[in-house]
Design a protein around this motif. Structure first.
Motif, short mmCIF file in Angstrom:
data_model
loop_
_atom_site.label_atom_id
_atom_site.label_comp_id
_atom_site.label_asym_id
_atom_site.label_seq_id
_atom_site.Cartn_x
_atom_site.Cartn_y
_atom_site.Cartn_z
N LEU A 63 45.11 32.22 29.83
CA LEU A 63 44.46 32.89 28.70
C LEU A 63 43.32 33.74 29.26
O LEU A 63 42.60 33.31 30.16
N PRO A 64 43.15 34.94 28.72
CA PRO A 64 42.06 35.78 29.22
C PRO A 64 40.70 35.20 28.82
O PRO A 64 40.56 34.58 27.77
N ASP A 65 39.73 35.41 29.68
CA ASP A 65 38.38 34.89 29.45
C ASP A 65 37.47 35.99 28.92
O ASP A 65 37.55 37.13 29.36
N PRO A 66 36.56 35.64 28.01
CA PRO A 66 35.51 36.59 27.66
C PRO A 66 34.68 36.88 28.91
O PRO A 66 34.61 36.06 29.82
N LYS A 67 34.05 38.03 28.97
CA LYS A 67 33.29 38.47 30.14
C LYS A 67 32.27 37.46 30.63
O LYS A 67 32.11 37.25 31.82
N GLU A 68 31.57 36.80 29.74
CA GLU A 68 30.48 35.91 30.14
C GLU A 68 30.94 34.49 30.50
O GLU A 68 30.13 33.66 30.86
N PHE A 69 32.23 34.21 30.41
CA PHE A 69 32.75 32.88 30.71
C PHE A 69 33.10 32.74 32.19
O PHE A 69 33.36 33.73 32.87
N SER A 70 33.16 31.51 32.67
CA SER A 70 33.64 31.22 34.03
C SER A 70 35.12 31.57 34.11
O SER A 70 35.85 31.48 33.12
N LYS A 71 35.57 31.89 35.32
CA LYS A 71 36.96 32.27 35.56
C LYS A 71 37.89 31.09 35.27
O LYS A 71 37.90 30.11 35.99
N GLY A 72 38.65 31.18 34.18
CA GLY A 72 39.59 30.13 33.82
C GLY A 72 39.14 29.25 32.67
O GLY A 72 39.87 28.35 32.25
N GLY A 74 36.23 22.66 50.61
CA GLY A 74 36.11 23.67 51.64
C GLY A 74 36.11 25.11 51.14
O GLY A 74 36.08 26.04 51.92
N SER A 75 36.16 25.30 49.83
CA SER A 75 36.19 26.64 49.27
C SER A 75 34.86 27.00 48.61
O SER A 75 34.17 26.13 48.08
N THR A 76 34.52 28.26 48.66
CA THR A 76 33.32 28.72 47.97
C THR A 76 33.69 29.30 46.61
O THR A 76 32.81 29.58 45.80
N ASP A 77 34.97 29.50 46.37
CA ASP A 77 35.45 30.05 45.11
C ASP A 77 35.37 29.00 44.00
O ASP A 77 35.87 27.89 44.15
N CYS A 78 34.73 29.34 42.91
CA CYS A 78 34.64 28.43 41.77
C CYS A 78 35.44 29.03 40.62
O CYS A 78 34.94 29.83 39.84
N ALA A 79 36.70 28.65 40.57
CA ALA A 79 37.60 29.12 39.52
C ALA A 79 38.61 28.00 39.26
O ALA A 79 38.82 27.12 40.10
N LEU A 80 39.21 28.03 38.12
CA LEU A 80 40.15 26.98 37.72
C LEU A 80 41.40 26.99 38.60
O LEU A 80 41.99 28.04 38.87
N HIS A 81 41.79 25.80 39.06
CA HIS A 81 43.03 25.59 39.81
C HIS A 81 43.82 24.50 39.09
O HIS A 81 43.24 23.57 38.52
N LEU A 82 45.14 24.62 39.14
CA LEU A 82 46.02 23.72 38.40
C LEU A 82 47.12 23.14 39.29
O LEU A 82 47.49 23.73 40.30
N ARG A 83 47.63 22.01 38.87
CA ARG A 83 48.86 21.44 39.42
C ARG A 83 49.42 20.48 38.37
O ARG A 83 48.69 19.94 37.54
N HIS A 84 50.73 20.29 38.40
CA HIS A 84 51.36 19.41 37.41
C HIS A 84 51.22 17.94 37.77
O HIS A 84 51.18 17.10 36.89
N ASN A 85 51.15 17.64 39.07
CA ASN A 85 50.95 16.25 39.50
C ASN A 85 50.31 16.25 40.89
O ASN A 85 50.23 17.28 41.55
N SER A 86 49.88 15.09 41.33
CA SER A 86 49.12 14.99 42.58
C SER A 86 49.93 15.28 43.84
O SER A 86 49.36 15.49 44.90
N SER A 87 51.25 15.34 43.74
CA SER A 87 52.07 15.65 44.91
C SER A 87 52.19 17.16 45.14
O SER A 87 52.71 17.59 46.16
N GLU A 88 51.73 17.96 44.22
CA GLU A 88 51.78 19.41 44.35
C GLU A 88 50.46 19.95 44.90
O GLU A 88 49.42 19.35 44.68
N PRO A 89 50.51 21.09 45.57
CA PRO A 89 49.25 21.72 46.01
C PRO A 89 48.55 22.38 44.83
O PRO A 89 49.19 22.74 43.83
#
Length: 67
Positions: free
Chosen positions: A43-52, A16-31
């Motif tokens: 870690l910071p990304d070089p300018k030409e890389f995708s966010k994350g 349901g999101s249009t944002d394409c960036a890395l999202h994390l969770r430690h396990n499937s019970s977390e949001p």
């Protein structure tokens, strides 16, 4: 980055999101949370890389999985 958990999940696009960036969770019970909310993994990304992308590669090497 040396204190990274060796288990976790990563995704690039939340349902349901249009944002394409890395999202994390430690396990499937977390949001999903944006990777910037994890300063211990961020870690910071070089300018030409995708966010994350630099963080994604580092976590992938530590055993995290893509969902």
């Amino acid at each position: 980055m040396s204190e990274i958990q060796t288990e976790g999940q990563m995704t690039w696009k939340l349902a349901g999101s249009t944002d394409c960036a890395l999202h994390l969770r430690h396990n499937s019970s977390e949001p999903w949370r944006p990777y910037e909310e994890f300063p211990e993994y961020f870690l910071p990304d070089p300018k030409e890389f995708s966010k994350g992308y630099a963080t994604f590669l580092a976590l992938l090497k530590k055993g995290w999985v893509t969902v």
